[in-house]
Design a protein around this motif. Structure first.
Motif, mmCIF file in Angstrom:
data_model
loop_
_atom_site.group_PDB
_atom_site.id
_atom_site.type_symbol
_atom_site.label_atom_id
_atom_site.label_comp_id
_atom_site.label_asym_id
_atom_site.label_seq_id
_atom_site.Cartn_x
_atom_site.Cartn_y
_atom_site.Cartn_z
ATOM 1 N N THR A 14 -13.347 -20.008 -7.549
ATOM 2 C CA THR A 14 -13.696 -21.297 -7.033
ATOM 3 C C THR A 14 -12.223 -22.172 -6.927
ATOM 4 N N GLU A 16 -27.559 -28.091 -10.478
ATOM 5 C CA GLU A 16 -27.341 -27.437 -9.167
ATOM 6 C C GLU A 16 -26.940 -25.960 -9.403
ATOM 7 N N ARG A 17 -25.967 -25.790 -10.679
ATOM 8 C CA ARG A 17 -25.821 -24.301 -10.558
ATOM 9 C C ARG A 17 -26.617 -23.299 -11.364
ATOM 10 N N ASP A 77 -22.728 -28.370 -18.624
ATOM 11 C CA ASP A 77 -21.580 -29.275 -17.973
ATOM 12 C C ASP A 77 -20.621 -29.446 -19.013
ATOM 13 N N VAL A 128 -20.661 -21.518 -6.628
ATOM 14 C CA VAL A 128 -21.239 -20.222 -6.379
ATOM 15 C C VAL A 128 -20.690 -19.194 -4.981
ATOM 16 N N CYS A 175 -19.711 -19.830 -15.688
ATOM 17 C CA CYS A 175 -19.686 -21.152 -15.240
ATOM 18 C C CYS A 175 -20.633 -21.227 -13.958
ATOM 19 N N PHE A 176 -20.402 -20.227 -12.971
ATOM 20 C CA PHE A 176 -20.804 -20.206 -11.632
ATOM 21 C C PHE A 176 -20.687 -21.488 -10.966
ATOM 22 N N ASP A 177 -19.507 -21.978 -10.970
ATOM 23 C CA ASP A 177 -19.243 -23.294 -10.103
ATOM 24 C C ASP A 177 -19.074 -22.827 -8.815
ATOM 25 N N GLU A 232 -24.724 -28.792 -13.799
ATOM 26 C CA GLU A 232 -25.618 -27.503 -14.280
ATOM 27 C C GLU A 232 -26.862 -27.734 -13.381
ATOM 28 N N VAL A 281 -25.835 -19.461 -18.039
ATOM 29 C CA VAL A 281 -24.886 -20.336 -17.498
ATOM 30 C C VAL A 281 -24.736 -21.620 -18.082
#
Ligand code: CTP
Length: 315
Positions: free
Chosen positions: A131, A60-61, A44, A19, A15-17, A58, A41
């Motif tokens: 996170t 932004e990620r 959303d 980061v 997910c790399f929320d 998404e 990745v």
């Protein structure tokens, strides 16, 4: 063609929320296991279906993961359950994930397909950061976990470094202490070499303020990440050439001369005065070497505040 076949292509997904350096450390370890690293990745919608909506969108990620220096390619909208089809589509030999179990909404191991096919490798999950933990720190508005430098005596420092139950004096919830090895590992990677930087004409030095300085001008429970954590976060960014750990709040003449700084940049966030009320950028402004940057985002890529110094090797 022959050479391309021999290249080991590694797949990592997630997910790399929000980061953080835990994600960066997983990506760093995955890259070490091969030659070319592809990071999938999740969208959303896919994340919302399995564990609830992410904090960052998404778009932004995707952007944040692309900025991590060990990443060769980002695949947008990667499936939550890693399939052999997606691995084959991108010619990946195996998939890497931290040593924690990840499941879908119905409890299935998201890596069962690649595990069964013998195309799964594990890396070490970074303790002390997630996170959820970062969101917790943000919501923790008490100041009781803050200590001024005068309150840090030998006993406190000893306790922090030895006792795992002890909390950082700055963030309260973090027990993270970087070793020189970790800092060296994060310093290595896809950084421009001095020669390349010289050819390009620029080199980026990030000055990171101390926790005391950040707390003075941001208040509340800031910084959310302590200086040690911010060092790793910034080092993981591919655009960063070097980091000054605990840079003075005001950019002094000495500092500019020492690092041969051509340009000092600051984002669109307000500039807080130094303790004596002076403008921290008075010196670069006097020299005509100051510029505002627009990051184009309300969020910082990393939850830390930093200053950019650009300088040319030819100056
Ligand atoms: N990861 C890690 N160390 C951490 C956090 C994440 O090594 N402290 C790794 C995960 O094991 C995974 C990759 O980072 O291989 C991407 O993780 P992600 O899907 O974003 O989710 P989480 O594991 O849930 O990360 P977090 O707990 O921070 O949300």
């Amino acid at each position: 063609m022959e050479r391309e076949k021999k290249q080991t292509r590694v797949w990592v997904d997630g997910c790399f929320d929000m980061v953080h350096y835990g994600h960066a450390n997983a990506i760093r370890q995955a890259k070490q296991k091969g030659d070319y690293l592809i990071v999938g990745v999740h969208s959303d919608d896919e994340i919302a279906k399995h564990k609830g909506p992410p904090v960052f969108s998404e778009k932004e990620r995707y952007k944040m993961v692309r900025a991590i220096k060990w990443v060769d390619e980002v695949i947008e909208d990667a499936p939550y359950v890693t399939t052999l089809e997606v691995m084959d589509k991108y010619n990946c030999d195996f998939c890497v994930h931290g040593d924690d179990i990840t499941t879908t909404a119905d409890g299935t191991d998201t890596y069962h397909l690649v595990k069964n096919a013998g195309r799964y490798k594990e890396c070490q999950r970074t303790a002390g950061v997630s996170t959820t933990d970062i969101v917790g720190r943000m919501l923790l508005m008490t100041r009781t976990h803050h200590l001024g430098p005068e309150k840090i005596n030998k006993d406190t420092v000893g306790a922090i470094s030895q006792d795992h139950s002890t909390q950082s004096p700055w963030t309260g919830v973090s027990q993270f202490l970087p070793t020189t090895k970790k800092i060296i590992q994060f310093s290595e990677g896809k950084e421009p070499s001095p020669e390349k930087a010289a050819a390009k004409g620029d080199f980026v030095i990030v000055g990171l303020h101390t926790d005391q300085d950040v707390n003075r001008y941001k208040g509340a429970n800031n910084p959310i990440m302590n200086l040690h954590e911010r060092v790793l976060s910034v080092l993981a960014c591919r655009y960063v050439s070097e980091v000054v750990i605990g840079a003075p709040y005001s950019v002094t003449a000495d500092l500019m001369d020492h690092f041969k700084v051509d340009l000092v940049c600051h984002g669109k966030t307000p500039i807080m005065p130094d303790e004596d009320g002076s403008d921290p950028y008075a010196e670069p402004k006097r020299r005509g070497k100051f510029e505002f940057l627009d990051s184009g985002s309300f969020f910082f890529v990393f939850p830390s505040r930093f200053v950019f110094f650009f300088f040319s090797f030819f100056s």
